[in-house]
Design a protein around this motif. Structure first.
Motif, PDB file in Angstrom:
ATOM      1  N   LEU A 174      15.259  65.744  45.449  1.00 52.39           N
ATOM      2  CA  LEU A 174      14.572  65.430  44.329  1.00 52.39           C
ATOM      3  C   LEU A 174      14.993  64.878  43.089  1.00 52.39           C
ATOM      4  O   LEU A 174      14.451  64.014  42.465  1.00 52.39           O
ATOM      5  CB  LEU A 174      13.896  66.670  43.734  1.00 52.39           C
ATOM      6  CG  LEU A 174      13.164  67.695  44.752  1.00 52.39           C
ATOM      7  CD1 LEU A 174      12.879  69.080  44.209  1.00 52.39           C
ATOM      8  CD2 LEU A 174      11.802  66.934  45.189  1.00 52.39           C
ATOM      9  N   GLY A 175      16.265  64.994  43.011  1.00 52.50           N
ATOM     10  CA  GLY A 175      17.162  64.398  41.860  1.00 52.50           C
ATOM     11  C   GLY A 175      17.108  62.773  42.112  1.00 52.50           C
ATOM     12  O   GLY A 175      17.014  62.025  41.364  1.00 52.50           O
ATOM     13  N   VAL A 221      10.755  67.596  37.653  1.00 50.43           N
ATOM     14  CA  VAL A 221      11.796  67.970  38.564  1.00 50.43           C
ATOM     15  C   VAL A 221      11.760  69.480  38.396  1.00 50.43           C
ATOM     16  O   VAL A 221      11.766  70.474  39.371  1.00 50.43           O
ATOM     17  CB  VAL A 221      13.230  67.557  38.909  1.00 50.43           C
ATOM     18  CG1 VAL A 221      13.871  68.423  39.802  1.00 50.43           C
ATOM     19  CG2 VAL A 221      12.949  65.957  39.274  1.00 50.43           C
ATOM     20  N   ASP A 222      11.927  70.215  37.319  1.00 44.88           N
ATOM     21  CA  ASP A 222      12.075  71.673  36.841  1.00 44.88           C
ATOM     22  C   ASP A 222      10.662  72.167  37.385  1.00 44.88           C
ATOM     23  O   ASP A 222      10.598  73.244  38.076  1.00 44.88           O
ATOM     24  CB  ASP A 222      12.481  71.820  35.586  1.00 44.88           C
ATOM     25  CG  ASP A 222      13.826  71.368  34.933  1.00 44.88           C
ATOM     26  OD1 ASP A 222      14.565  71.364  36.129  1.00 44.88           O
ATOM     27  OD2 ASP A 222      14.157  71.327  34.001  1.00 44.88           O
ATOM     28  N   ALA A 261      10.134  62.443  35.749  1.00 44.02           N
ATOM     29  CA  ALA A 261       9.961  63.111  36.910  1.00 44.02           C
ATOM     30  C   ALA A 261       9.966  64.746  36.474  1.00 44.02           C
ATOM     31  O   ALA A 261      10.868  65.145  36.215  1.00 44.02           O
ATOM     32  CB  ALA A 261      10.758  62.879  38.144  1.00 44.02           C
ATOM     33  N   ASP A 289      17.083  69.836  46.160  1.00 39.01           N
ATOM     34  CA  ASP A 289      17.255  69.435  44.989  1.00 39.01           C
ATOM     35  C   ASP A 289      18.074  67.908  44.679  1.00 39.01           C
ATOM     36  O   ASP A 289      17.676  67.208  44.014  1.00 39.01           O
ATOM     37  CB  ASP A 289      18.391  70.409  44.035  1.00 39.01           C
ATOM     38  CG  ASP A 289      17.697  71.893  43.876  1.00 39.01           C
ATOM     39  OD1 ASP A 289      16.600  71.804  43.629  1.00 39.01           O
ATOM     40  OD2 ASP A 289      18.412  72.565  43.317  1.00 39.01           O
ATOM     41  N   ALA A 329      13.727  61.173  41.705  1.00 38.91           N
ATOM     42  CA  ALA A 329      13.550  61.146  40.408  1.00 38.91           C
ATOM     43  C   ALA A 329      14.228  59.637  39.569  1.00 38.91           C
ATOM     44  O   ALA A 329      13.568  59.090  38.909  1.00 38.91           O
ATOM     45  CB  ALA A 329      13.903  62.585  39.496  1.00 38.91           C
ATOM     46  N   MET A 337       5.921  61.772  42.620  1.00 40.85           N
ATOM     47  CA  MET A 337       6.832  60.832  41.694  1.00 40.85           C
ATOM     48  C   MET A 337       6.476  59.554  42.083  1.00 40.85           C
ATOM     49  O   MET A 337       6.535  58.919  41.069  1.00 40.85           O
ATOM     50  CB  MET A 337       8.271  61.286  41.908  1.00 40.85           C
ATOM     51  CG  MET A 337       8.819  62.402  41.661  1.00 40.85           C
ATOM     52  SD  MET A 337      10.481  62.564  41.861  1.00 40.85           S
ATOM     53  CE  MET A 337      10.863  64.414  42.827  1.00 40.85           C
ATOM     54  N   MET A 364       8.571  71.218  39.502  1.00 34.46           N
ATOM     55  CA  MET A 364       8.652  71.274  41.126  1.00 34.46           C
ATOM     56  C   MET A 364       9.354  72.176  41.769  1.00 34.46           C
ATOM     57  O   MET A 364       8.848  72.839  42.617  1.00 34.46           O
ATOM     58  CB  MET A 364       9.048  69.688  41.619  1.00 34.46           C
ATOM     59  CG  MET A 364       7.951  68.654  41.114  1.00 34.46           C
ATOM     60  SD  MET A 364       8.659  67.071  42.053  1.00 34.46           S
ATOM     61  CE  MET A 364       7.184  66.151  41.598  1.00 34.46           C
ATOM     62  N   ARG A 365      10.510  72.427  41.117  1.00 39.45           N
ATOM     63  CA  ARG A 365      11.446  73.396  41.739  1.00 39.45           C
ATOM     64  C   ARG A 365      10.863  74.941  41.447  1.00 39.45           C
ATOM     65  O   ARG A 365      11.024  75.799  42.225  1.00 39.45           O
ATOM     66  CB  ARG A 365      12.761  73.388  41.053  1.00 39.45           C
ATOM     67  CG  ARG A 365      13.782  72.190  41.289  1.00 39.45           C
ATOM     68  CD  ARG A 365      15.004  71.993  40.407  1.00 39.45           C
ATOM     69  NE  ARG A 365      16.007  72.806  41.141  1.00 39.45           N
ATOM     70  CZ  ARG A 365      16.257  73.942  40.524  1.00 39.45           C
ATOM     71  NH1 ARG A 365      16.000  74.371  39.309  1.00 39.45           N
ATOM     72  NH2 ARG A 365      17.393  74.712  41.419  1.00 39.45           N
TER      73      ARG A 365
END
Length: 591
Positions: free
Chosen positions: A43-44, A8-9, A6, A40, A47, A118, A11-12
């Motif tokens: 999202l975490g 995530v970075d 995913a 976060d 993921a 995701m 997306m952030r």
């Protein structure tokens, strides 16, 4: 099995640095608890679920497909799908963005869009099931009575039930005016629904104990055409007075389709034989409820396109770093190996950068659109809500049309980087190319999106959303016009935005004289608009980089991709401009 991690970075970066969505959402009513720490955490955890639970089932679903039992008229999903749904429900994901009043968590659609990406990257076929439930939630929330929400919406939010959208018929695809399904009033205030619907995603499956079908049908006194359509709730199982499940309703799957892709998603023929149903909203006003579902679904399908681009890119990038073939034209790079990795070849990098440019630019586009949906729904400022609604309506066909067509292009590039190994099933990359193809078709083809954009959102609505978007671009360009380090981005963007405005006026004049001019220009206009929109978000990304906190390598990659986009992809607008200017005369009758 293909890889998935995913993003995530990124997306952030898109949420916080590029869009400032965390600040914007926290300023809306009910957003006081929203902060980066909470986002976060969501999202975490999303993921983890998607990487560990859904992604391993992607190829399983494609290989096994769904199973239809003719005797019982039931559908069994591929191995692991049902169990994954149970974990999804246990994790609270079914009600992530649903109102707290009805048992949901009430998180913004912006966060829901990131989670949805995701899900669809991990397992697009599986993701179609909760997608249809979300459509039912949207329609019931906006158009149902309070009693209907309590009886039907709450169990969907809880994940105990799912939903479906029953619109298409054999003779009525995008032209719903041809719809024939009938709804006869019953003495008890309910209706008896009879007819056949086709291409019904998640119309029958084994995930949940009940399925709430939202069905378009005609009442006996319905006027002809689309103005005579009503919408009805038709549950798979009837409900008792206390909401408990009763006997089976007379609606059943007559078959499932054998498809090019999305084989783990049950696409059903649904037969309604005087099935018990309940009217949503006013008689003959079903299109309003349908468009509530359809607009959300079209943005969701744009996210599907984005998700396929992302996963195809991740796998092709990994392959190109490892696959050894020939030497670089400028001389050996991997001198300790028999050949160089194919990523050294310029055209391989072109294919990879094209995928990255659409993935990261597309992510900013859909998250921006989702943010407008949150502002429209949550803001207490009427002017702010209207502005967000106009922007969202304008952007939805661009998100859906551009990103799904880009998914076809990018999954093609991913497969091409694998060479012959991409064409065989062993590596799993060809599945993405097959899965991508439907995204340009369902919830309105690319051509339908183009007509909606140019015909309705621009011409019929007098360009309200377009003007706002162009004003935003113009303001951005003016703000950064003196920054020499941004000249390669801001200068071309300002010129394209000005030409876009002039072109639209020109098309308006031609369309007034001959409406067929609109049809001749619409698809090129959609691409033209989409490429400039992505250019705007890539320019914003470059501006956001210095204060983003990204690692130096990640920041360099983003700036390099922005330069690639402006040099290699944005110039496509010139071809589309030339096509539009050629007019209807360049499209003679075909005999």
């Amino acid at each position: 099995m293909t890889l998935y991690s995913a993003p995530v970075d990124d997306m952030r970066f898109a949420l916080y640095d590029l869009l400032g969505a965390d600040t914007a959402l926290a300023a809306l009513p009910g957003g006081q608890a929203l902060n980066r720490e909470l986002i976060d955490a969501v999202l975490g955890e999303a993921a983890r679920f998607n990487e560990q639970v859904l992604a391993p089932l992607n190829q399983v679903g494609d290989t096994e497909g769904c199973h239809y039992d003719k005797a019982s008229q039931t559908v069994t999903t591929p191995a692991g799908f049902k169990e994954a749904y149970a974990q999804y429900v246990d994790g609270g994901w079914a009600g992530l963005t649903a109102p707290e009043t009805y048992g949901g968590q009430g998180l913004p659609e912006t966060i829901g869009a990131a989670v949805k990406e995701m899900i669809d990257s991990a397992n697009l076929a599986w993701g179609t099931y909760p997608l249809l439930s979300q459509g039912a939630v949207d329609a019931l929330k906006m158009h149902g009575t309070e009693e209907q929400r309590r009886r039907y919406l709450v169990p969907i939010v809880e994940g105990r039930w799912t939903g479906s959208m029953c619109l298409t018929e054999p003779q009525a695809g995008s032209d719903l005016g041809l719809l024939k399904t009938r709804a006869e009033p019953a003495d008890d205030g309910s209706y008896r629904i009879s007819g056949t619907k086709i291409f019904i995603t998640a119309g029958e499956h084994d995930f949940a104990e009940n399925i709430v079908h939202l069905v378009l049908a005609r009442l006996p006194d319905a006027p002809a055409g689309s103005r005579g359509i009503s919408m009805f709730i038709v549950p798979k199982f009837k409900l008792g007075a206390d909401g408990s499940l009763g006997q089976r309703n007379t609606v059943a799957a007559g078959a499932i389709e054998h498809k090019m892709g999305l084989k783990g998603s049950a696409t059903c023929v649904m037969n309604f034989d005087a099935a018990e149903g309940y009217l949503i909203g006013a008689p003959h006003k079903g299109l309003m409820a349908m468009f509530t579902m359809m607009n959300a679904a079209r943005l969701a399908v744009g996210i599907q396109g984005l998700s396929l681009i992302e996963r195809a890119y991740q796998n092709s990038l990994a392959y190109c770093r490892e696959r050894l073939q020939m030497r670089a034209l400028s001389g050996a790079v991997a001198t300790d190996k028999a050949a160089d990795p194919i990523i050294v070849h310029p055209d391989v990098r072109r294919m990879l950068l094209t995928q990255r440019a659409f993935a990261e630019g597309g992510r900013a586009l859909v998250l921006y659109a989702a943010l407008q949906a949150d502002i429209e729904e949550r803001s207490t400022d009427q002017a702010e809500r209207e502005r967000a609604g106009q922007l969202l309506g304008f952007l939805i066909p661009i998100c859906k049309g551009l990103l799904t067509e880009a998914a076809v292009e990018c999954t093609y590039h991913a497969l091409q980087t694998y060479g012959g190994h991409g064409y065989i099933a062993e590596h799993g990359i060809e599945q993405f190319a097959r899965d991508a193809r439907i995204t340009t078709l369902y919830e309105g083809t690319t051509q339908i999106q183009a007509l909606d954009l140019l015909g309705r959102k621009v011409m019929q609505l007098k360009g309200a959303g377009l003007r706002l978007f162009l004003e935003e671009i113009a303001g951005f360009c003016q703000q950064h016009a003196s920054n020499e380090s941004l000249a390669a981005f801001v200068g071309p963007l300002a010129v394209h935005a000005k030409t876009w405005s002039e072109l639209t006026q020109e098309l308006g004049a031609r369309t007034t004289k001959n409406p067929d001019e609109l049809g001749a220009a619409a698809v090129d206009y959609l691409f033209y608009a989409g490429y400039i929109a992505l250019g705007y978000f890539w320019a914003r990304a470059v501006v956001a980089l210095p204060d983003s906190g990204l690692a130096p390598d990640a920041a360099r990659d983003k700036r390099d991709t922005a330069r690639f986009y402006f040099a290699r992809i944005l110039p496509r607008v010139h071809t589309h401009l030339a096509a539009m200017q050629s007019g209807l005369d360049a499209l003679p009758d075909v005999h």
